[in-house]
Design a protein around this motif. Structure first.
Motif, PDB file in Angstrom:
ATOM      1  N   ASP A  18      35.081  56.886  36.624  1.00  0.00           N
ATOM      2  CA  ASP A  18      36.374  57.530  36.902  1.00  0.00           C
ATOM      3  C   ASP A  18      36.298  58.581  38.000  1.00  0.00           C
ATOM      4  N   THR A  54      32.341  50.710  42.345  1.00  0.00           N
ATOM      5  CA  THR A  54      33.800  50.793  42.270  1.00  0.00           C
ATOM      6  C   THR A  54      34.500  49.870  43.256  1.00  0.00           C
ATOM      7  N   ARG A  56      34.351  50.109  46.566  1.00  0.00           N
ATOM      8  CA  ARG A  56      34.710  50.766  47.827  1.00  0.00           C
ATOM      9  C   ARG A  56      34.109  50.047  49.031  1.00  0.00           C
ATOM     10  N   ALA A  59      35.926  46.660  49.581  1.00  0.00           N
ATOM     11  CA  ALA A  59      37.204  46.887  50.254  1.00  0.00           C
ATOM     12  C   ALA A  59      36.995  47.083  51.754  1.00  0.00           C
ATOM     13  N   ARG A  77      32.851  49.371  33.479  1.00  0.00           N
ATOM     14  CA  ARG A  77      33.860  50.337  33.946  1.00  0.00           C
ATOM     15  C   ARG A  77      33.901  50.384  35.460  1.00  0.00           C
ATOM     16  N   GLU A  80      35.892  47.407  36.616  1.00  0.00           N
ATOM     17  CA  GLU A  80      37.336  47.595  36.465  1.00  0.00           C
ATOM     18  C   GLU A  80      37.911  48.260  37.709  1.00  0.00           C
ATOM     19  N   LYS A  81      37.218  49.259  38.218  1.00  0.00           N
ATOM     20  CA  LYS A  81      37.646  49.923  39.457  1.00  0.00           C
ATOM     21  C   LYS A  81      37.569  48.957  40.630  1.00  0.00           C
ATOM     22  N   ASN A  83      37.882  45.763  40.664  1.00  0.00           N
ATOM     23  CA  ASN A  83      38.958  44.773  40.601  1.00  0.00           C
ATOM     24  C   ASN A  83      40.209  45.270  41.313  1.00  0.00           C
ATOM     25  N   HIS A  84      40.475  46.566  41.233  1.00  0.00           N
ATOM     26  CA  HIS A  84      41.636  47.153  41.904  1.00  0.00           C
ATOM     27  C   HIS A  84      41.350  47.389  43.391  1.00  0.00           C
ATOM     28  N   ALA A  85      40.136  47.805  43.707  1.00  0.00           N
ATOM     29  CA  ALA A  85      39.804  48.118  45.095  1.00  0.00           C
ATOM     30  C   ALA A  85      39.673  46.868  45.958  1.00  0.00           C
ATOM     31  N   PRO A  87      40.731  43.205  45.226  1.00  0.00           N
ATOM     32  CA  PRO A  87      41.277  42.148  44.372  1.00  0.00           C
ATOM     33  C   PRO A  87      40.919  40.734  44.822  1.00  0.00           C
TER      34      PRO A  87
END
Length: 223
Positions: A18, A54, A56, A59, A77, A80-81, A83-85, A87
């Protein structure tokens, strides 16, 4: 001084997920800055990142035009980050000390950033890195400099009123060169980054405390 708590690598990175991208971490800054100087090499390539965290870097690789992205990490965890950074990337929870769940010669290029610090022996991970690269492929490895790990420095982060530490293994240059040679990976570049190499926008700790100290090592290897 904050009390130190020692966790295994998976538990530590689950807890770090996080705040990982928000903290003023000189090592993460240095690895990110070094990667930025190499991003154009990944354009149009199929790329694997081992220890993707994460997301980064994934991306950044996507923005640079990488054609296919695959990443793995031990921490759920962190993924999970990621997956958003990133996709568009295929992500797998996996321990990079074990055989990678991809076929031989699948990728044009690979990235390993601040992950081999947590590997006790480099031989098997280096062999797997070579295996997943096609002939003529390359890998960029960014890692805490041996001078740092051999003096007792390693990944850690603040967690409330505590400081979280995790296993960190020092690897000398001879360890690196031996593992890469045994994996039939050819070193085509090696850069030792010092604090002052990152310019005036670098975190003060990096510029001042480590101005003339090799802080990060960058390997470029080819298959």
């Amino acid at each position: 001084m904050k009390p130190r708590i020692f966790l295994d690598v998976e538990a530590a990175y689950d807890r770090w997920a996080d705040s990982y991208d928000a903290l003023d971490n000189p090592m993460v800054y240095a690895a990110t800055a070094a990667l930025e100087r190499q991003l154009e090499r990944f354009a149009g390539k199929s790329v694997a990142e081992l220890g993707c965290g994460t997301g980064r870097n994934l991306a950044a690789l996507s923005r640079a035009g990488a054609a296919v992205l695959w990443g793995c990490d031990l921490s759920a965890r962190m993924l999970e980050k990621a997956n958003h950074a990133a996709p568009g990337a295929t992500l797998v929870q996996h321990d990079i000390t074990r055989p990678l769940p991809v076929e031989t010669g699948r990728f044009d290029a690979a990235l390993v950033s601040l992950a081999y610090e947590h590997v006790a022996r480099l031989d098997e991970p280096a062999a797997e890195l070579a295996r997943i690269l096609r002939p003529g492929g390359f890998a960029l490895i960014l890692e805490i400099h041996p001078f740092m790990t051999l003096s007792g420095k390693g990944a850690h982060f603040p967690d409330g009123d505590r400081e979280i530490h995790m296993p960190s293994h020092p690897h000398s240059f001879s360890d690196w060169l031996t593992a890469l040679r045994h994996a039939d990976l050819t070193v085509t570049g090696c850069t030792e980054w010092r604090g002052r190499d990152f310019g005036p926008d670098a975190p003060p700790k990096l510029r001042e405390r480590y101005a003339d100290t090799p802080f990060l090592v960058e390997w470029v290897v080819s298959r």
